[in-house]
Design an enzyme around this catalytic site. Sequence first.
Site, PDB file in Angstrom:
ATOM      1  N   ARG A   1      -0.842  -5.409   4.740  1.00 45.69           N
ATOM      2  CA  ARG A   1      -0.067  -4.881   3.620  1.00 45.69           C
ATOM      3  C   ARG A   1       1.153  -4.119   4.137  1.00 45.69           C
ATOM      4  NH1 ARG A   1      -4.929  -1.681   0.699  1.00 45.69           N
ATOM      5  NH2 ARG A   1      -4.900  -0.792   2.792  1.00 45.69           N
TER       6      ARG A   1
ATOM      7  N   GLU B   1     -10.764   4.935  -6.096  1.00 42.85           N
ATOM      8  CA  GLU B   1     -10.984   3.492  -6.194  1.00 42.85           C
ATOM      9  C   GLU B   1     -11.250   3.105  -7.653  1.00 42.85           C
ATOM     10  OE1 GLU B   1     -10.499   1.456  -3.678  1.00 42.85           O
ATOM     11  OE2 GLU B   1     -10.144   3.133  -2.317  1.00 42.85           O
TER      12      GLU B   1
ATOM     13  N   ARG C   1       0.876  -1.175   0.000  1.00 43.96           N
ATOM     14  CA  ARG C   1       0.000   0.000   0.000  1.00 43.96           C
ATOM     15  C   ARG C   1       0.908   1.218   0.000  1.00 43.96           C
ATOM     16  NH1 ARG C   1      -2.427   4.186  -0.105  1.00 43.96           N
ATOM     17  NH2 ARG C   1      -4.464   4.639   0.765  1.00 43.96           N
TER      18      ARG C   1
END
Length: 172
Positions: free
Chosen positions: A102, A68, A60
């Site tokens: 992540r 998105e 990330r």
Amino acid sequence: MQLRRHSRKPLLFLLSSLCLLVGGFSLSDFPPLGMGTESVLISAVSDGDTLRAADGRRIRLYGVDCPEKRQARGADATAITKRLTLGRTVKLEKVDQDKYGRVVGIVSLDDGSVLQEELLKAGAAWLYDQYCRRPVCIGWQTLENTARKRKVGLWSDPVPVPPWVWRKNRSH
């Protein structure tokens, strides 16, 4: 002749004082320095700010939030990240690990540029100032402001919706 080791305390005091003078920050406002830098082959791009390394780890991007995939301009952000990273080896400076497991990090490209900066310049990301606490974020804010003024990318939309607002509205 014996070399004397210098204490880091004066440097920390100087940095701490500078942070307070410049913006009312203290060193505790910033996360610890990176957890290390490594070369990583990017095998997939989920969206503008989420990558997958060839070893399976999800990455990330630190300090930015891209629209998105199903959001307006999300495909643009994803395309930029794919063009710059997919199938390439990048330098990953690990900053943290998020609640989803992540690796959160800063990604440097083979030409020395930084992915986060490229996304901000292209108007493909917002500075995620809620989480961006490192000194580099000040420069990143300038990049976002410049893209806004020039109406580049998502800033050409009349009312761009930040991804955190879009996500919140979709969850209701």
